[in-house]
Design a protein around this motif. Structure first.
Motif, PDB file in Angstrom:
ATOM      1  N   SER A   1       0.805  -1.233   0.220  1.00 14.19           N
ATOM      2  CA  SER A   1      -0.015   0.099  -0.009  1.00 14.19           C
ATOM      3  C   SER A   1       0.859   1.364  -0.072  1.00 14.19           C
ATOM      4  CB  SER A   1      -1.004   0.093   1.274  1.00 14.19           C
ATOM      5  OG  SER A   1      -1.483  -1.140   1.636  1.00 14.19           O
ATOM      6  N   THR A   2       0.350   2.216  -0.507  1.00 13.62           N
ATOM      7  CA  THR A   2       1.127   3.577  -0.508  1.00 13.62           C
ATOM      8  C   THR A   2       0.234   4.852  -0.198  1.00 13.62           C
ATOM      9  OG1 THR A   2       0.346   4.222  -2.909  1.00 13.62           O
ATOM     10  CG2 THR A   2       2.344   2.838  -2.546  1.00 13.62           C
ATOM     11  N   GLY A   3       1.057   5.773   0.589  1.00 14.77           N
ATOM     12  CA  GLY A   3       0.019   6.780   0.781  1.00 14.77           C
ATOM     13  C   GLY A   3       0.756   7.298   2.213  1.00 14.77           C
ATOM     14  N   ASP A   4       0.815   8.609   2.589  1.00 18.02           N
ATOM     15  CA  ASP A   4       1.129   9.145   3.894  1.00 18.02           C
ATOM     16  C   ASP A   4      -0.059   9.054   4.665  1.00 18.02           C
ATOM     17  OD1 ASP A   4       3.755  10.048   2.895  1.00 18.02           O
ATOM     18  OD2 ASP A   4       3.084  11.942   2.185  1.00 18.02           O
ATOM     19  N   GLU A   5      -1.124   9.375   4.023  1.00 13.90           N
ATOM     20  CA  GLU A   5      -2.346   9.129   4.611  1.00 13.90           C
ATOM     21  C   GLU A   5      -3.026   7.980   5.314  1.00 13.90           C
ATOM     22  OE1 GLU A   5      -2.133   9.095   1.939  1.00 13.90           O
ATOM     23  OE2 GLU A   5      -3.832   8.968   0.665  1.00 13.90           O
ATOM     24  N   ILE A   6      -2.446   6.793   4.768  1.00 10.58           N
ATOM     25  CA  ILE A   6      -2.862   5.602   4.995  1.00 10.58           C
ATOM     26  C   ILE A   6      -2.336   4.827   6.245  1.00 10.58           C
ATOM     27  CG2 ILE A   6      -3.173   3.298   3.894  1.00 10.58           C
ATOM     28  CD1 ILE A   6      -4.332   5.366   2.374  1.00 10.58           C
TER      29      ILE A   6
ATOM     30  N   PRO B   1       5.039   5.537   2.794  1.00  8.82           N
ATOM     31  CA  PRO B   1       4.947   6.825   2.757  1.00  8.82           C
ATOM     32  C   PRO B   1       5.004   7.342   1.311  1.00  8.82           C
ATOM     33  CG  PRO B   1       6.893   6.453   3.835  1.00  8.82           C
ATOM     34  CD  PRO B   1       6.245   4.917   3.707  1.00  8.82           C
ATOM     35  N   ASP B   2       4.495   8.568   0.740  1.00 10.76           N
ATOM     36  CA  ASP B   2       4.900   9.076  -0.503  1.00 10.76           C
ATOM     37  C   ASP B   2       6.099   9.715  -0.310  1.00 10.76           C
ATOM     38  OD1 ASP B   2       2.337   8.550  -1.456  1.00 10.76           O
ATOM     39  OD2 ASP B   2       1.659   9.968  -0.514  1.00 10.76           O
ATOM     40  N   ASP B   3       7.151   8.681  -0.695  1.00  7.27           N
ATOM     41  CA  ASP B   3       8.597   9.229  -0.301  1.00  7.27           C
ATOM     42  C   ASP B   3       9.304   8.165  -1.158  1.00  7.27           C
ATOM     43  OD1 ASP B   3      11.175  10.319   1.488  1.00  7.27           O
ATOM     44  OD2 ASP B   3      11.215   8.336   1.159  1.00  7.27           O
TER      45      ASP B   3
ATOM     46  N   GLY C   1      -2.372   2.608  -4.927  1.00  2.83           N
ATOM     47  CA  GLY C   1      -2.233   4.011  -4.852  1.00  2.83           C
ATOM     48  C   GLY C   1      -0.939   4.474  -5.441  1.00  2.83           C
ATOM     49  N   GLY C   2      -0.944   5.872  -5.747  1.00 11.73           N
ATOM     50  CA  GLY C   2       0.305   6.352  -6.337  1.00 11.73           C
ATOM     51  C   GLY C   2       0.590   6.047  -7.753  1.00 11.73           C
ATOM     52  N   ALA C   3      -0.709   5.610  -8.460  1.00  8.00           N
ATOM     53  CA  ALA C   3      -0.084   5.094  -9.721  1.00  8.00           C
ATOM     54  C   ALA C   3      -0.313   6.377 -10.747  1.00  8.00           C
ATOM     55  CB  ALA C   3      -1.344   3.762  -9.767  1.00  8.00           C
TER      56      ALA C   3
ATOM     57  N   HIS D   1       2.007  13.518  -5.572  1.00  9.66           N
ATOM     58  CA  HIS D   1       2.159  12.566  -4.462  1.00  9.66           C
ATOM     59  C   HIS D   1       2.268  11.174  -5.240  1.00  9.66           C
ATOM     60  CE1 HIS D   1       1.881  15.719  -1.581  1.00  9.66           C
ATOM     61  NE2 HIS D   1       0.962  15.979  -2.194  1.00  9.66           N
ATOM     62  N   ASP D   2       2.307  10.929  -6.494  1.00 11.45           N
ATOM     63  CA  ASP D   2       1.991   9.679  -7.188  1.00 11.45           C
ATOM     64  C   ASP D   2       3.430   9.317  -7.641  1.00 11.45           C
ATOM     65  OD1 ASP D   2      -0.903   9.473  -6.797  1.00 11.45           O
ATOM     66  OD2 ASP D   2      -1.036  10.933  -8.631  1.00 11.45           O
ATOM     67  N   LEU D   3       4.222   8.594  -6.790  1.00 14.78           N
ATOM     68  CA  LEU D   3       5.503   8.314  -7.099  1.00 14.78           C
ATOM     69  C   LEU D   3       5.813   6.946  -7.474  1.00 14.78           C
ATOM     70  CD1 LEU D   3       6.542  10.154  -3.744  1.00 14.78           C
ATOM     71  CD2 LEU D   3       6.725  11.022  -5.898  1.00 14.78           C
TER      72      LEU D   3
HETATM   73 MG    MG Z   1      -1.597   8.411  -2.761  1.00 12.97          MG
END
Ligand code: MG
Ligand code: AMP
Length: 413
Positions: A182-187, A225-227, A248-250, A255-257
């Motif tokens: 999974s990806t995302g700072d908010e997750i 995280p989005d990094d 995510g991030g696709a 932020h889609d890395l």
């Molecule tokens: Mg995301």
């Protein structure tokens, strides 16, 4: 944007059935045969009785009543050692071997016996032509017969057949190992401290459930995280998996890395090689397919509904291909619309819908008015997806449409 069918074809052509492994027949339910299951014995191995009664010579009971002499018995697993002579009968039970010389079974209900003992006289009241209630050797199968073909998901009935064929081990395709990132700072994970800005991860759980439902093993690689560095570090955990699925991030937002971080040239042979990443479908436009090093990778959009719909449309067939099943688009069913629909745009639409029995055997479907791809409650409530091709014109209630039932056959998606 790639049409859905072409995207699926490209995914499937990049995947192959996994190698076989042996599992005990007791653990083979739901697994997919890698080789045909062949009988290791003939069943029944000899002629046996299909009923409880008496083994006789048909000629002796051609006229009834006929009086015979009981000379022995043949229970299942036992055997009358002699040859049945004229005027003789052998007490026999279901599954008991038919004695040599006998060619028919008379039912015990049609016999009066002076005693339940050898030497007793019996009177047969109903005749039995040759072959009556005799199960011939090999009636069910013979040594070497194929009971279950290769490439079939084993049902409880198949398991029973394999056991009857005296097959204790079955060659099945290995379960696909699917790493989920999974990806995302908010997750955050369900149960963690949830801030007002957090999103509780549903994707990793829904994806793992799809993987298990179809017959794979899911490995959770966690939440990146989005990094860039963090993403690369967590994605490296996919090494050795048969497939990496990210959520995510696709897309190409700031932020889609996923593409950028994993595709970085500094990773050399371990970098992501993108096959394609945009599909003409709704929900789920930003979908990446490629290889991270040697591992095939499916990068799904983060919206939870998109994730599950894309898993139904792409992940499930991908897993089926790796399992050695005949993989392709899920077979659509025909249904009838209960409501009017506006024209569709250039993306193939998968509308969440409920259905009920319709007038002529077809389902009557009602898509939800709100189709937002964040609404998991609607997705869970839906029992099918109405599939609308690109540029589908406006439709009226009563029109024919195609649906994808949300049911994997084995377990429900
Ligand atoms: Mg995301
Ligand atoms: P993204 O594709 O990363 O732009 O994400 C799109 C939307 O999906 C955002 O609202 C994310 O918060 C949400 N999302 C991303 N990953 C998950 C997840 N694992 N579970 C639930 N929602 C998610």
């Amino acid at each position: 944007m790639l049409p859905v069918e072409q995207a699926l074809e490209r995914i499937l052509s990049a995947l192959a059935p996994l190698p076989a492994e042996m599992v005990p027949v007791s653990h083979a339910l739901g697994r997919v045969t890698a080789e045909p299951i062949r009988a290791r014995r003939t069943q029944p191995p000899v002629d046996v009785s299909a009923m409880d009664g008496y083994a006789v010579r048909a000629a002796d009971v051609a006229t009834v009543p006929a009086t015979l002499r009981r000379v022995g018995s043949a229970p299942a697993g036992g055997r009358y050692p002699g040859i049945l002579g004229p005027g003789e009968a052998v007490r026999i039970f279901t599954g008991g071997p038919v004695p040599d010389g006998a060619d028919a079974i008379v039912l015990q209900e049609d016999v009066d016996a002076s005693a339940e003992a050898d030497g007793a006289a019996i009177t047969v009241r109903e005749g039995a032509p040759a072959g009556t209630f005799v199960r011939r050797a090999g009636l069910d199968f013979r040594t070497g017969d194929v009971g279950v073909p290769a490439g079939r998901r084993l049902t409880a009935r198949d398991i029973g057949l394999a056991a009857a064929m005296n097959v204790p081990w079955i060659a099945v395709t290995r379960r696909p190992r699917v790493a989920i990132l999974s990806t995302g700072d908010e997750i955050v994970r369900p149960g963690e401290l949830v801030e007002s800005t957090s999103i509780v991860s549903s994707n990793a759980y829904a994806l793992a459930a799809v993987v298990r439902a179809v017959g794979g093993e899911a490995v959770d690689l966690g939440i990146a995280p989005d990094d860039r560095d963090a993403l690369r570090a967590l994605a490296a955990g996919a090494r050795g998996a048969d497939l990496l699925v990210t959520s995510g991030g696709a897309s190409v937002g700031r932020h889609d890395l996923v593409q950028e971080a994993l595709g970085d040239g500094s990773l050399g042979a371990d970098a992501l090689r993108v096959g394609f990443w945009k599909i003409a479908m709704r929900p789920g436009k930003p979908l990446i397919f490629g290889h991270l090093g040697a591992v095939p990778m499916l990068g799904l959009p983060g919206n939870p509904v998109s994730t599950v719909v894309c898993a139904t449309v792409f992940l499930r067939p991908a897993l089926e291909r790796m399992l050695g099943l005949a993989a392709g688009p899920s077979a659509p069913a025909e249904a009838v619309l209960a409501v009017d629909l506006k024209p569709n745009d250039r993306r193939q639409d998968y509308m969440r819908a409920t259905s009920e029995p319709g007038p002529d055997g077809r389902r009557l479907v009602t898509p939800f008015v709100k189709q937002d791809s964040s609404m998991m409650s609607r997705l869970a409530e839906a029992d099918c997806l109405v599939v609308r091709p690109p540029h589908d014109p406006a439709r009226s209630a009563g029109d024919r449409v195609e649906i994808l039932p949300l049911d994997a056959g084995f377990l429900s998606i």
